[in-house]
Write a protein that holds these residues in place. Structure first.
Motif, short mmCIF file in Angstrom:
data_model
loop_
_atom_site.label_atom_id
_atom_site.label_comp_id
_atom_site.label_asym_id
_atom_site.label_seq_id
_atom_site.Cartn_x
_atom_site.Cartn_y
_atom_site.Cartn_z
N PRO A 86 0.78 -1.13 -0.10
CA PRO A 86 -0.01 -0.08 -0.02
C PRO A 86 0.80 1.15 -0.05
CG PRO A 86 -0.78 -1.51 1.70
CD PRO A 86 0.67 -1.99 1.14
N THR A 87 0.50 2.23 -0.79
CA THR A 87 1.25 3.41 -1.03
C THR A 87 0.30 4.44 -1.47
OG1 THR A 87 2.83 4.76 -1.79
CG2 THR A 87 2.38 2.54 -3.15
N PRO A 88 0.38 6.01 -1.11
CA PRO A 88 -0.63 6.74 -1.70
C PRO A 88 -0.30 7.03 -3.13
CG PRO A 88 0.64 7.74 0.15
CD PRO A 88 1.30 6.30 0.06
N GLY A 112 3.68 -0.15 5.51
CA GLY A 112 4.70 0.62 5.78
C GLY A 112 4.18 1.86 6.76
N ARG A 113 5.29 2.64 7.33
CA ARG A 113 4.71 4.05 8.10
C ARG A 113 5.74 5.11 7.69
NH1 ARG A 113 0.38 4.50 12.13
NH2 ARG A 113 -1.01 2.49 11.43
N TYR A 114 5.77 5.98 8.33
CA TYR A 114 6.66 7.02 7.93
C TYR A 114 6.29 7.73 6.83
CZ TYR A 114 8.84 4.88 12.03
OH TYR A 114 9.16 4.33 13.22
N VAL A 134 0.02 -0.28 -4.59
CA VAL A 134 -1.53 0.20 -4.59
C VAL A 134 -1.90 1.27 -3.80
CG1 VAL A 134 -2.34 -1.94 -5.91
CG2 VAL A 134 -2.24 -1.76 -3.52
N SER A 135 -2.79 1.97 -4.24
CA SER A 135 -3.51 2.85 -3.16
C SER A 135 -4.98 2.60 -3.13
CB SER A 135 -3.20 4.43 -3.77
OG SER A 135 -4.13 5.38 -3.05
N GLY A 137 -7.16 4.88 -2.30
CA GLY A 137 -8.10 6.09 -2.65
C GLY A 137 -7.27 7.27 -2.54
N TYR A 139 -6.63 9.77 -0.84
CA TYR A 139 -6.76 10.75 0.49
C TYR A 139 -5.40 10.09 1.15
CZ TYR A 139 -9.23 6.28 0.68
OH TYR A 139 -9.67 5.07 0.75
N VAL A 140 -4.90 10.61 2.26
CA VAL A 140 -3.99 10.22 3.00
C VAL A 140 -3.90 9.78 4.23
CG1 VAL A 140 -1.44 10.96 3.55
CG2 VAL A 140 -2.34 11.96 1.43
N LEU A 141 -3.33 8.64 4.39
CA LEU A 141 -3.55 7.84 5.74
C LEU A 141 -2.07 7.96 6.20
CD1 LEU A 141 -5.10 4.50 4.18
CD2 LEU A 141 -6.41 6.48 5.61
N VAL A 142 -1.95 7.53 7.59
CA VAL A 142 -0.73 7.46 8.49
C VAL A 142 0.15 6.31 8.12
CG1 VAL A 142 0.25 7.83 10.54
CG2 VAL A 142 -1.95 8.98 9.93
N ALA A 147 -5.09 0.37 4.79
CA ALA A 147 -5.24 0.11 3.54
C ALA A 147 -5.37 -1.45 3.28
CB ALA A 147 -4.23 0.63 2.54
N1 JFT Z 1 -2.93 2.55 0.12
C1 JFT Z 1 -2.62 3.81 0.72
C2 JFT Z 1 -2.76 5.05 1.40
C3 JFT Z 1 -3.99 5.92 1.06
N2 JFT Z 1 -4.69 5.76 0.11
N3 JFT Z 1 -3.54 6.86 1.70
N4 JFT Z 1 -2.36 6.82 2.36
C4 JFT Z 1 -1.98 5.51 2.06
C5 JFT Z 1 -0.69 4.94 2.85
C6 JFT Z 1 -0.27 3.97 2.49
C7 JFT Z 1 1.20 3.44 2.95
C8 JFT Z 1 1.86 4.30 3.44
C9 JFT Z 1 3.04 4.12 4.09
CL1 JFT Z 1 4.18 2.99 4.05
C10 JFT Z 1 3.23 5.50 4.75
N5 JFT Z 1 2.11 6.22 4.81
C11 JFT Z 1 2.07 7.71 5.18
C12 JFT Z 1 2.41 8.85 4.04
C13 JFT Z 1 1.82 9.96 4.23
C14 JFT Z 1 2.13 10.82 3.06
C15 JFT Z 1 2.90 10.47 2.02
N6 JFT Z 1 3.34 9.39 2.16
C16 JFT Z 1 3.38 8.50 3.29
C17 JFT Z 1 1.27 5.62 4.00
C18 JFT Z 1 0.20 6.01 3.45
#
Ligand code: JFT
Length: 242
Positions: A86-88, A112-114, A134-135, A137, A139-142, A147
Motif C-alpha cells: 500500500p502507498t499513496p 509501511g509507515r513514516y 497500490v492505493s 483512494g 486521500y492520505v492515511l498515516v 489500506a
Molecule cells: N494505500 C494507501 C494510502 C492511501 N490511500 N492514503 N495513504 C496511504 C498510505 C499507504 C502506505 C503508507 C506508508 Cl508506507 C506511509 N504512509 C504515510 C504517508 C503519508 C503521506 C505521504 N507518504 C506516506 C502511507 C500512507
C-alpha cells in the motif's frame, strides 16, 4: 488462500480475526499470519527507519529490515506470493483488482509507515515475485495497515464459502459498472416515508427494470465517470430499463 501481513503495529490487524474474516479463518477458507517487522531488527533500539537521502520531511523505512522480513515471510513455497505494498503513490485498487487477487493462492501485504519504504525493497522483491504498489483512494492515511485491512476484506469476501449469500457479491456496486440503487426493508412506511410501490408489487420484471434505472440514475448523479467506461450496449440496455 494464505495471507501474510508485515507491520510495526501487529495489533492494528486485530480486525482480521473478527466477524466475516474471523469466520473465514475458522472455516479454513484463509490462513492469516501477522508479523512484527521489528522482529527482523538487530539493534538495541529496534530501528526500522532512517533519515531520507536528499533531505525532506519525515523518515524512510530501512531496506535491510524489510529485506530480511520479506526473505523469511515470502519463503517456504514452490511459488512465491504476490507482494502488495500500500502507498499513496500506488495504482488504484478497484473491485477488479479484488476479483483478480481473489484467484491468488498467497498474498503478502507490506504495511509501511513514516514517509514510506525504501524503493529498493520493492525493486529487489520484484526480482523474485510479482509486486503491486497500490492505493485505496485519493486521500492520505498515516500508514499501510488500514489500506491492507480494506483490501483484504474486499478480496476475502469474494472467496467461495465466505459470504452467506454468494449472490450478494455478484450484485456488488461496480460489478456491472454501476453503483447499486437504494434498498428497503420492513416496515412499509417509516416516519411517513414509504417503500416504492414497485418493490411490493411482486412484478419481478418491473422490479428489475426499476432497480436498473435507479442504479443508472444514481451512477449518473454520483459517479458519472463510471458511465464513461460503460459500453454503448450496456448503456442502451440500462436505458431500456426506464
Ligand atoms: N494505500 C494507501 C494510502 C492511501 N490511500 N492514503 N495513504 C496511504 C498510505 C499507504 C502506505 C503508507 C506508508 Cl508506507 C506511509 N504512509 C504515510 C504517508 C503519508 C503521506 C505521504 N507518504 C506516506 C502511507 C500512507
Amino acid at each position: 488462500m494464505r495471507i501474510d501481513v508485515i507491520t510495526i503495529f501487529p495489533d492494528y490487524m486485530a480486525p482480521l480475526r473478527e466477524a466475516l474474516l474471523g469466520k473465514a479463518i475458522e472455516r479454513e477458507r484463509i490462513s492469516v499470519g501477522v508479523h512484527d517487522l521489528r522482529g527482523w531488527t538487530h539493534d538495541v533500539h529496534r530501528a526500522v527507519d532512517d533519515s531520507p537521502y536528499g533531505g525532506g520531511p519525515g523518515m524512510v523505512m530501512k531496506p535491510q529490515v524489510w529485506g530480511e522480513a520479506l526473505d523469511e515471510v515470502c519463503a517456504g513455497s514452490d511459488s512465491p506470493p504476490r507482494l502488495v505494498v500500500p502507498t499513496p503513490a500506488g495504482s488504484p485498487f478497484t473491485q477488479q483488482t479484488a476479483v483478480r487477487w481473489s484467484e491468488e493462492p498467497w498474498l503478502v501485504f507490506a504495511c509501511g509507515r513514516y514517509e514510506g519504504i525504501d524503493q529498493r525493497v520493492m525493486d529487489d522483491a520484484a526480482r523474485r515475485m510479482p509486486v503491486e504498489e497500490v492505493s485505496i483512494g485519493d486521500y492520505v492515511l498515516v500508514g499501510g495497515e488500514v489500506a491492507a485491512l480494506t483490501m483484504i476484506e474486499s478480496v476475502v469476501r469474494l472467496l467461495p464459502g465466505v459470504l452467506g449469500n454468494p449472490a450478494s457479491a455478484e450484485q456488488d456496486s461496480f460489478s456491472d459498472g454501476l453503483l447499486e440503487g437504494p434498498c428497503y426493508t420492513r416496515p412499509e412506511a417509516w416516519r411517513d416515508l414509504p417503500v416504492p410501490d414497485v418493490l411490493r408489487s411482486g412484478n419481478h420484471a418491473a422490479i428489475d427494470r426499476w432497480r436498473r434505472y435507479q442504479a443508472l440514475e444514481r451512477t449518473w448523479q454520483r459517479r458519472p465517470d463510471l458511465l464513461e467506461a460503460l459500453s454503448d450496449d450496456e448503456l442502451d440496455r440500462a436505458d431500456r430499463a426506464r
